[in-house]
Design a protein around this motif. Structure first.
Motif, PDB file in Angstrom:
ATOM      1  N   PRO A 330       0.802  -1.243   0.000  1.00  0.00           N
ATOM      2  CA  PRO A 330       0.000   0.000   0.000  1.00  0.00           C
ATOM      3  C   PRO A 330       0.826   1.280   0.000  1.00  0.00           C
ATOM      4  O   PRO A 330       0.535   2.198  -0.763  1.00  0.00           O
ATOM      5  CB  PRO A 330      -0.854  -0.145   1.270  1.00  0.00           C
ATOM      6  N   PRO A 331       1.907   1.395   0.823  1.00  0.00           N
ATOM      7  CA  PRO A 331       2.695   2.645   0.776  1.00  0.00           C
ATOM      8  C   PRO A 331       3.359   2.870  -0.575  1.00  0.00           C
ATOM      9  O   PRO A 331       3.398   3.997  -1.065  1.00  0.00           O
ATOM     10  CB  PRO A 331       3.739   2.439   1.883  1.00  0.00           C
ATOM     11  N   ARG A 332       3.884   1.800  -1.179  1.00  0.00           N
ATOM     12  CA  ARG A 332       4.539   1.970  -2.478  1.00  0.00           C
ATOM     13  C   ARG A 332       3.499   2.231  -3.574  1.00  0.00           C
ATOM     14  O   ARG A 332       3.757   2.989  -4.512  1.00  0.00           O
ATOM     15  CB  ARG A 332       5.389   0.742  -2.797  1.00  0.00           C
ATOM     16  N   ARG A 333       2.344   1.617  -3.453  1.00  0.00           N
ATOM     17  CA  ARG A 333       1.276   1.895  -4.411  1.00  0.00           C
ATOM     18  C   ARG A 333       0.862   3.365  -4.328  1.00  0.00           C
ATOM     19  O   ARG A 333       0.653   4.027  -5.350  1.00  0.00           O
ATOM     20  CB  ARG A 333       0.084   0.974  -4.140  1.00  0.00           C
ATOM     21  N   ALA A 334       0.746   3.865  -3.095  1.00  0.00           N
ATOM     22  CA  ALA A 334       0.400   5.279  -2.909  1.00  0.00           C
ATOM     23  C   ALA A 334       1.504   6.184  -3.424  1.00  0.00           C
ATOM     24  O   ALA A 334       1.249   7.252  -3.986  1.00  0.00           O
ATOM     25  CB  ALA A 334       0.125   5.558  -1.427  1.00  0.00           C
ATOM     26  N   ARG A 673      -7.552   7.294  10.968  1.00  0.00           N
ATOM     27  CA  ARG A 673      -6.394   8.171  10.779  1.00  0.00           C
ATOM     28  C   ARG A 673      -5.134   7.361  10.504  1.00  0.00           C
ATOM     29  O   ARG A 673      -4.383   7.647   9.579  1.00  0.00           O
ATOM     30  CB  ARG A 673      -6.166   9.032  12.035  1.00  0.00           C
ATOM     31  N   ASN A 674      -4.903   6.353  11.326  1.00  0.00           N
ATOM     32  CA  ASN A 674      -3.688   5.555  11.220  1.00  0.00           C
ATOM     33  C   ASN A 674      -3.611   4.854   9.863  1.00  0.00           C
ATOM     34  O   ASN A 674      -2.555   4.831   9.215  1.00  0.00           O
ATOM     35  CB  ASN A 674      -3.653   4.531  12.355  1.00  0.00           C
ATOM     36  N   ALA A 675      -4.738   4.274   9.427  1.00  0.00           N
ATOM     37  CA  ALA A 675      -4.760   3.584   8.135  1.00  0.00           C
ATOM     38  C   ALA A 675      -4.559   4.565   6.986  1.00  0.00           C
ATOM     39  O   ALA A 675      -3.852   4.269   6.014  1.00  0.00           O
ATOM     40  CB  ALA A 675      -6.086   2.837   7.968  1.00  0.00           C
ATOM     41  N   ALA A 676      -5.185   5.740   7.086  1.00  0.00           N
ATOM     42  CA  ALA A 676      -5.076   6.739   6.013  1.00  0.00           C
ATOM     43  C   ALA A 676      -3.653   7.287   5.920  1.00  0.00           C
ATOM     44  O   ALA A 676      -3.119   7.492   4.823  1.00  0.00           O
ATOM     45  CB  ALA A 676      -6.072   7.870   6.253  1.00  0.00           C
ATOM     46  N   ILE A 677      -3.017   7.537   7.063  1.00  0.00           N
ATOM     47  CA  ILE A 677      -1.646   8.053   7.063  1.00  0.00           C
ATOM     48  C   ILE A 677      -0.681   6.984   6.552  1.00  0.00           C
ATOM     49  O   ILE A 677       0.274   7.279   5.822  1.00  0.00           O
ATOM     50  CB  ILE A 677      -1.249   8.530   8.473  1.00  0.00           C
ATOM     51  N   GLY A 682       3.453   5.779   4.651  1.00  0.00           N
ATOM     52  CA  GLY A 682       4.106   4.477   4.671  1.00  0.00           C
ATOM     53  C   GLY A 682       4.424   3.966   6.056  1.00  0.00           C
ATOM     54  O   GLY A 682       4.850   2.823   6.201  1.00  0.00           O
ATOM     55  N   ASN A 683       4.238   4.806   7.096  1.00  0.00           N
ATOM     56  CA  ASN A 683       4.497   4.329   8.457  1.00  0.00           C
ATOM     57  C   ASN A 683       3.231   4.436   9.303  1.00  0.00           C
ATOM     58  O   ASN A 683       2.263   5.097   8.931  1.00  0.00           O
ATOM     59  CB  ASN A 683       5.676   5.052   9.097  1.00  0.00           C
ATOM     60  N   ARG A 684       3.246   3.751  10.459  1.00  0.00           N
ATOM     61  CA  ARG A 684       2.072   3.656  11.312  1.00  0.00           C
ATOM     62  C   ARG A 684       2.421   4.115  12.727  1.00  0.00           C
ATOM     63  O   ARG A 684       3.591   4.245  13.088  1.00  0.00           O
ATOM     64  CB  ARG A 684       1.554   2.212  11.350  1.00  0.00           C
ATOM     65  N   ASN A 685       1.370   4.322  13.542  1.00  0.00           N
ATOM     66  CA  ASN A 685       1.558   4.648  14.945  1.00  0.00           C
ATOM     67  C   ASN A 685       1.413   3.365  15.763  1.00  0.00           C
ATOM     68  O   ASN A 685       0.308   2.842  15.915  1.00  0.00           O
ATOM     69  CB  ASN A 685       0.545   5.679  15.414  1.00  0.00           C
ATOM     70  N   PRO A 686       2.517   2.837  16.307  1.00  0.00           N
ATOM     71  CA  PRO A 686       2.450   1.569  17.039  1.00  0.00           C
ATOM     72  C   PRO A 686       1.547   1.606  18.266  1.00  0.00           C
ATOM     73  O   PRO A 686       1.014   0.579  18.686  1.00  0.00           O
ATOM     74  CB  PRO A 686       3.911   1.321  17.441  1.00  0.00           C
ATOM     75  N   LEU A 687       1.387   2.793  18.859  1.00  0.00           N
ATOM     76  CA  LEU A 687       0.571   2.884  20.065  1.00  0.00           C
ATOM     77  C   LEU A 687      -0.915   2.747  19.770  1.00  0.00           C
ATOM     78  O   LEU A 687      -1.714   2.444  20.668  1.00  0.00           O
ATOM     79  CB  LEU A 687       0.839   4.202  20.796  1.00  0.00           C
TER      80      LEU A 687
END
Length: 705
Positions: A330-334, A673-677, A682-687
């Motif tokens: 998904p990040p590379r596709r975006a 938010r996390n999925a959209a970002i 290309g990175n996520r919020n682990p918390l």
């Protein structure tokens, strides 16, 4: 450097393709020369490509008298229109040169380095998105070659015939690298900033257009290149397309060997092809000939002395088709999707530093601050009655009254602004707000298999490296708000926005309109103050005061002043939230605190609208869990950036963040938010993904001081 066997094979293949289509080329030329006198327009180029080209140029309507009749009509329903498109007309508008100059900024010299770091060859490449560069596979054959090489922009001779100062950037093949030997292209990520703090996006980009029909047989193309590794050059309108086949454009030009990876453009400066090879001249015994008539010995170092018959480029539509079919994350596709964002070549953005980019729209009245300090404006002209305050620049340093009296930009109700804002919102129409199953798959694929065992300082460093290395797209703050945050990322499920501290409802359209207006005012005022000689410190203060006048604002959970408004921190979407200006100003740059006597919701009359503030302490009324997790993300992503000064968040307040995080669990809003970002950055919020990490990970390395 390209190997001898590979180079010979590529040249032989190009020569065979050229020879195999001699009959088709003669047929095309015959019909072109007799167009309007019995020649069949359908046999010059593919009919559907022709119609698309005419439609792009706004000439399809006059060419086509009924779609059902066009393809049957041998002469075509007004071939004079087609003749005007493909005829050789050397008179061009001066805008042709201006656009070409802007586009040329995105073209760079690819410098190939060997194992020891020495230069072993050159090629050409060009930016197709804020982060992606395209060149040939035979220039960057694999990720290892890309990792040891770099690109130079600004390598050209100035009007004074002096060499400009090149600006270099490293490639990041670990972030993005796709290559195809068949189509002879490589797409590679470029480091967003270099060692001098310069941004690669300042050199602009020329997006890829997936539709075919960007240039027709008999049209002229323009090629921007670094032939033989020399300073940037351009071949203008002497390059006639003589054939189009499945994957290739064939054109006559004087492109040299070093131009592998050059940008081949139509007269609107849209990229039609990626130059990759020449058709060599041969003798009767099928030997490749040199310019002096001797036979070439196959040495790549003397390839520039080969006699060329024609040149061949890979069609951009075929490259796009190939990449779209690949199973990208998904990040590379975006990231690749940014290379295909629809733009017209009138849409030039001028940044405060005076950089012009292809690929993003600019509002009217945008100032250009040139390298020598001079300032220019490009206005959208409307004919008819007009009015507005006169703009008389002050002759003293900026004050609060100067800001209050600053020139008024066009109203947010301006029709064009409203259309632009609505188009941004509409670009997200039809998306699913949150898909838990898809997000779970993305989450599981993102983290290491031992995520449940991570702990302590070692766990901190594992997560830090993951967040840093997967942060492949780093949007700038100025564009991140209106392009990503307000129209999609920060939306609630009812598709409205809420202020993070007060919970006040905000219309996304009005938020984007306010952002467009204030950015225009900031750009205009900045240009004025630079011409007035106002100091940098006074300029910053004046701009901050001007920005505070907007009814809405973007809240940086980790205050901008704590890291001097530097990118990528400033534009990192994980800690940006919708806010109204009074709450943003009320909090200022004060770190969070938990007041023992903080008013409960039942005591609403005893609290401020946004929360409670005393000295260096601020507690928001809303959004505590979300801002705590955003701050914890920041500590993981950017170690030692905050906490080194007393006005910043200190280690002793870390327990407050933990407490807010535990008491206010992530909601569907934060999952969205996390999925959209993740899709954009290309990175996520682990918390958000693993809330229990707060008790297992040692966050101490995240604090400075």
């Amino acid at each position: 450097m390209i190997q001898k066997a590979v180079l010979q094979q590529m040249m032989e293949q190009t020569a065979r393709r050229f020879a195999s289509r001699e009959k088709q080329r003669k047929e095309k030329k015959k019909n072109r020369d007799t167009l309007g006198k019995g020649g069949d327009w359908r046999k010059i180029d593919d009919p559907m490509r022709t119609l698309r080209r005419l439609e792009t140029l706004g000439r399809r309507k006059s060419f086509q008298r009924g779609i059902d009749n066009v393809l049957e009509a041998k002469d075509g329903p007004d071939v004079s229109v087609l003749e005007r498109v493909i005829q050789t007309n050397e008179l061009m508008s001066v805008s042709f040169l201006h656009r070409g100059s802007v586009v040329s900024r995105s073209v760079g010299r690819v410098v190939l380095c060997g194992p020891g770091g020495g230069t072993i060859g050159y090629g050409t490449g060009f930016m197709v998105s804020p982060r992606l560069l395209i060149t040939n596979n035979h220039v960057l054959e694999d990720s290892n070659q890309a990792a040891s090489s770099f690109v130079e922009f600004n390598y050209y001779r100035t009007a004074a015939n002096r060499m400009s100062s090149p600006v270099t950037f490293r490639f990041q093949p670990d972030v993005f690298f796709i290559t195809s030997r068949t189509l002879d292209f490589s797409l590679v990520a470029v480091d967003p900033t270099n060692g001098q703090g310069q941004s690669v996006s300042d050199f602009g980009w020329n997006p890829l257009i997936s539709e075919s029909g960007k240039a027709l047989v008999s049209e002229r193309v323009n090629i921007i290149q670094h032939p033989g590794g020399e300073p940037k050059q351009v071949a203008l309108r002497q390059n006639e397309i003589i054939d189009v086949s499945d994957n290739y454009l064939l054109y006559v030009t004087d492109t040299e060997r070093g131009s592998s990876g050059a940008m081949v453009c139509n007269d609107q400066w849209e990229v039609a092809a990626l130059h990759h090879s020449g058709v060599p001249k041969k003798d009767e015994e099928d030997h490749i000939l040199m310019i002096d008539g001797s036979r070439w010995n196959g040495d790549p170092r003397t390839a520039h002395l080969v006699a060329w018959v024609a040149n061949e480029g890979i069609r951009i539509s075929k490259i796009v088709e190939h990449v779209k079919a690949l199973p990208l994350t998904p990040p590379r596709r975006a990231m690749f999707a940014r290379a295909m964002e629809a733009r017209t070549h009138d849409e030039l953005v001028v940044t405060a530093a005076g950089r012009q980019k292809v690929g993003s729209p600019a509002g009217p009245d945008s100032p250009t601050v040139e390298d020598d300090g001079s300032v220019s404006w490009y206005f959208r002209l409307n004919f008819g009655p007009a009015g507005g305050p006169s703009m008389i620049p002050p002759t003293r340093p900026a004050t609060k009254s100067d800001v209050a009296d600053a020139p008024t930009a066009p109203s947010v109700a301006d029709t064009q602004d409203r259309e632009d804002a609505q188009a941004i919102i509409d670009s997200y129409a039809g998306r699913t707000y949150y898909d838990p199953d898809a997000d779970r798959e993305d989450r599981d694929a993102y983290y290491p298999d031992d995520i449940d065992q991570l702990s302590g300082v070692d766990g901190y460093h594992v997560l830090h490296q993951l967040l840093r290395d997967s942060h492949i797209e780093r949007p700038k703050y100025k564009s991140a708000k209106k392009l990503y945050l307000y129209p999609w990322i920060d939306l609630r499920k009812d598709l409205t926005l809420k202020s993070i501290y007060s919970g006040m409802d905000v219309d996304p359209l009005e938020m984007i309109l306010a952002d467009i207006e204030i950015e225009r005012k900031l750009d205009t005022r900045l240009a004025e103050m630079m011409t007035e000689g106002i100091s940098a410190e006074d300029r910053e203060e004046a701009l901050d005061l001007l920005e505070a006048q907007s009814p809405y604002n973007c809240e940086h959970v980790v205050c901008q002043s704590w890291y001097n408004k530097a990118e990528p921190m400033r534009g990192d979407l994980h800690h940006l939230f919708t806010c109204e200006s009074n709450c943003n100003s009320y909090r200022s740059n004060i770190p969070y605190f938990d007041f023992p006597d903080f008013p409960s919701p039942e005591q609403e009359s005893e609290r401020e609208e946004c929360g409670k503030r005393e000295d260096d302490k601020f507690e928001p009324f809303e959004g505590k869990g979300a801002v705590a997790r955003a701050t914890l993300y920041f500590l993981l992503r950017y170690p030692e950036l905050i906490g080194d000064e007393c006005r910043e968040l200190q280690r002793e307040r870390f327990e407050i963040l933990k407490d807010w995080h535990k008491k206010d669990a992530p909601s569907e809003y934060e999952y969205h938010r996390n999925a959209a970002i993740y899709e954009i950055q290309g990175n996520r919020n682990p918390l958000i993904d693993y809330p229990d990490l707060v008790d297992r990970i040692d966050f101490d390395p995240g604090f400075g001081g």
